[in-house]
Design a protein around this motif. Structure first.
Motif, mmCIF file in Angstrom:
data_model
loop_
_atom_site.group_PDB
_atom_site.id
_atom_site.type_symbol
_atom_site.label_atom_id
_atom_site.label_comp_id
_atom_site.label_asym_id
_atom_site.label_seq_id
_atom_site.Cartn_x
_atom_site.Cartn_y
_atom_site.Cartn_z
ATOM 1 N N LEU A 74 0.908 -1.184 -0.080
ATOM 2 C CA LEU A 74 0.050 -0.006 -0.053
ATOM 3 C C LEU A 74 0.890 1.310 -0.006
ATOM 4 O O LEU A 74 0.775 2.198 -0.697
ATOM 5 N N GLU A 75 1.758 1.301 0.728
ATOM 6 C CA GLU A 75 2.909 2.370 1.086
ATOM 7 C C GLU A 75 3.641 2.607 -0.346
ATOM 8 O O GLU A 75 3.597 3.606 -0.954
ATOM 9 N N LYS A 78 1.029 1.888 -3.744
ATOM 10 C CA LYS A 78 -0.295 2.059 -3.755
ATOM 11 C C LYS A 78 -1.403 1.227 -4.300
ATOM 12 O O LYS A 78 -2.144 1.651 -4.866
ATOM 13 N N ARG A 79 -0.966 0.107 -3.993
ATOM 14 C CA ARG A 79 -1.834 -1.196 -4.294
ATOM 15 C C ARG A 79 -2.309 -1.743 -3.204
ATOM 16 O O ARG A 79 -1.933 -2.064 -1.939
ATOM 17 N N LYS A 80 -3.684 -2.249 -3.429
ATOM 18 C CA LYS A 80 -4.413 -3.014 -2.175
ATOM 19 C C LYS A 80 -4.384 -4.363 -2.483
ATOM 20 O O LYS A 80 -5.181 -4.905 -3.213
ATOM 21 N N ASP A 98 -7.617 -3.760 -5.485
ATOM 22 C CA ASP A 98 -7.732 -2.726 -6.238
ATOM 23 C C ASP A 98 -8.884 -2.268 -7.083
ATOM 24 O O ASP A 98 -9.210 -3.429 -7.309
#
Length: 142
Positions: A74-75, A78-80, A98
């Motif tokens: 995530l950091e 920027k992916r879930k 995402d």
């Protein structure tokens, strides 16, 4: 001999913590699988994707690894992505949450040997297809 029941390796509070990091709910199937299989390995460890590539699951992640990597993806990207297993070389099998066409799919994080643009590869449409598609070594022509 009596067959003993396994105690869950992750609890509901662990699942809620992961959900709070990514701000998305996890499916019950996914949570139940992780609770029972975190840190384990199975004989059914080979998955063949639509391109006939054979992927091998070495082991499923425990909670601390899952938490650390979910936060990192995530950091940093920027992916879930919820990493749930490793292959023999340390690549991660991840549930993608995402928004978009990959949502719910299984993504392999090929963090070594690939450029960042080619690092993530979708290999299954959903978690159930991935798990249901796992085969033993005897079932796969290697």
């Amino acid at each position: 001999m009596k067959k003993l029941n396994l105690y869950p390796r992750m609890g509901d509070s662990n699942m809620r913590h992961i959900e709070s990091i990514i701000n998305v709910g996890l499916t019950e199937d996914f949570k139940d699988f992780l609770k029972l299989n975190g840190g384990l390995s199975h004989y059914e460890r080979f998955f063949i994707d639509q391109d006939k590539t054979v992927w091998e699951v070495n082991s499923y992640l425990n909670y601390s690894e899952l938490f650390k990597l979910t936060s990192e993806f995530l950091e940093k990207y920027k992916r879930k992505l919820i990493p749930f297993a490793l292959d023999m070389g340390g690549w991660h099998f991840c549930l993608c949450l995402d928004e978009g066409s990959d949502m719910g799919g299984i993504i392999v994080n090929r963090w070594t040997d690939h450029l960042p643009t080619d690092q993530f590869l979708k290999i299954a449409d959903n978690f159930n297809d991935f798990i249901n598609g796992l085969k033993t070594e005897e079932e796969v022509d290697l």
